[in-house]
Design a protein around this motif. Structure first.
Motif, PDB file in Angstrom:
ATOM      1  N   UNK A  19       0.822  -1.208   0.000  1.00 47.83           N
ATOM      2  CA  UNK A  19       0.000   0.000   0.000  1.00 47.83           C
ATOM      3  C   UNK A  19       0.859   1.262   0.000  1.00 47.83           C
ATOM      4  N   UNK A  20       2.000   1.213   0.674  1.00 45.18           N
ATOM      5  CA  UNK A  20       2.876   2.372   0.693  1.00 45.18           C
ATOM      6  C   UNK A  20       3.361   2.764  -0.689  1.00 45.18           C
ATOM      7  N   UNK A  21       3.562   1.778  -1.544  1.00 48.10           N
ATOM      8  CA  UNK A  21       3.994   2.053  -2.916  1.00 48.10           C
ATOM      9  C   UNK A  21       2.802   2.320  -3.842  1.00 48.10           C
ATOM     10  N   UNK A  22       1.711   1.610  -3.614  1.00 45.86           N
ATOM     11  CA  UNK A  22       0.587   1.701  -4.533  1.00 45.86           C
ATOM     12  C   UNK A  22      -0.066   3.076  -4.524  1.00 45.86           C
ATOM     13  N   UNK A  42       7.774   4.901 -10.922  1.00 46.07           N
ATOM     14  CA  UNK A  42       7.854   4.923  -9.457  1.00 46.07           C
ATOM     15  C   UNK A  42       9.173   4.319  -8.991  1.00 46.07           C
ATOM     16  N   UNK A  43       9.582   3.216  -9.579  1.00 48.10           N
ATOM     17  CA  UNK A  43      10.862   2.601  -9.235  1.00 48.10           C
ATOM     18  C   UNK A  43      12.014   3.556  -9.530  1.00 48.10           C
ATOM     19  N   UNK A  99      11.695  -2.737  -4.013  1.00 50.17           N
ATOM     20  CA  UNK A  99      10.282  -3.027  -4.210  1.00 50.17           C
ATOM     21  C   UNK A  99      10.026  -4.025  -5.329  1.00 50.17           C
ATOM     22  N   UNK A 100      10.774  -3.943  -6.424  1.00 49.69           N
ATOM     23  CA  UNK A 100      10.540  -4.870  -7.535  1.00 49.69           C
ATOM     24  C   UNK A 100      10.831  -6.300  -7.127  1.00 49.69           C
ATOM     25  N   UNK A 101      11.954  -6.511  -6.411  1.00 43.94           N
ATOM     26  CA  UNK A 101      12.282  -7.864  -5.955  1.00 43.94           C
ATOM     27  C   UNK A 101      11.307  -8.324  -4.872  1.00 43.94           C
ATOM     28  N   UNK A 133      -2.545  -5.020  -5.310  1.00 46.42           N
ATOM     29  CA  UNK A 133      -1.985  -4.338  -6.471  1.00 46.42           C
ATOM     30  C   UNK A 133      -2.851  -4.489  -7.717  1.00 46.42           C
ATOM     31  N   UNK A 134      -3.321  -5.701  -7.982  1.00 48.97           N
ATOM     32  CA  UNK A 134      -4.021  -5.961  -9.232  1.00 48.97           C
ATOM     33  C   UNK A 134      -5.480  -5.503  -9.212  1.00 48.97           C
ATOM     34  N   UNK A 135      -6.023  -5.214  -8.038  1.00 44.86           N
ATOM     35  CA  UNK A 135      -7.428  -4.825  -7.965  1.00 44.86           C
ATOM     36  C   UNK A 135      -7.606  -3.329  -7.745  1.00 44.86           C
TER      37      UNK A 135
END
Length: 224
Positions: A66-69, A103-104, A113-115, A134-136
């Motif tokens: 959530x912090x990234x999304x 974002x990355x 985050x990606x890993x 993430x997907x929803x």
């Protein structure tokens, strides 16, 4: 201790735990990392700090996502708002891919985050968490509808198959790039944005690829 001071300390502790957990999960996998390890890496003397502040490990994973999304969702909505009246397939794929890649790029030289996302995706106990978080996202539902409108002739079963491939590419490709950067290996493109455009090219090609008819092959094999 004042209420505001306590709230600030709690927020700082949560941020330290999230940062430590993201790094450890990215490097070692979610299942391999204990709450004790996270607490120690976050500089917390109390080994119950993770459970106190987040509850379960799944709750901690959700907090990281959530912090990234929040930033990714905001960027995707901006892209959607800037779309023309008749967006094409590439426009929708860019809406799917580029907010995360940019974002990355904005996170700085050292990212995890990606890993982390790839580790969660491959963890049987956690993959549903990233799917839900993430997907929803609301913007992704709009992107999905847009993609559907651009691919009316793609059979539903093939569409589902390729959607799965795309979701994996969108997670694994950034994770591989991030892994290479972390150890100083050369990467094909200089920036995350450029890497995102390459990923968009690949995904558009995947959706537009020829569909091989397998029914005849299956009949042939069934009579062997």
């Amino acid at each position: 201790m004042s209420t505001s001071t306590r709230a600030s300390r709690v927020a700082a502790t949560r941020e330290a735990i999230i940062a430590a957990a993201e790094r450890l999960f990215a490097e070692q996998g979610v299942a391999a990392v204990s709450n004790r390890q996270i607490s120690e890496a976050a500089g917390q003397g109390n080994n119950t700090a993770v459970g106190y502040h987040f509850g379960t490990k799944a709750d901690l994973v959700r907090a990281i996502i959530r912090g990234h999304m929040e930033d990714i969702e905001r960027a995707r909505i901006e892209r959607l708002d800037a779309m023309g009246d008749e967006p094409g397939l590439r426009d929708w794929v860019e809406c799917f891919v580029m907010p995360t890649m940019d974002h990355l790029g904005a996170l700085g030289e050292r990212t995890w985050f990606a890993r982390f996302a790839a580790q969660v995706l491959t963890d049987p106990a956690m993959r549903d968490v990233i799917a839900a978080e993430a997907m929803e996202a609301p913007s992704l539902r709009q992107v999905t509808a847009g993609l559907n409108a651009c691919l009316p002739d793609l059979p539903p079963d093939v569409r589902d198959e390729r959607d799965g491939m795309v979701r994996q590419l969108a997670v694994v490709v950034p994770a591989v790039r991030e892994s290479k950067i972390a150890v100083g290996e050369a990467v094909a493109r200089d920036t995350w944005h450029e890497a995102g455009l390459g990923l968009v090219d690949a995904i558009v090609g995947l959706y537009e690829a020829e569909v091989t008819e397998l029914r005849g092959l299956h009949r042939h094999e069934s009579h062997r």
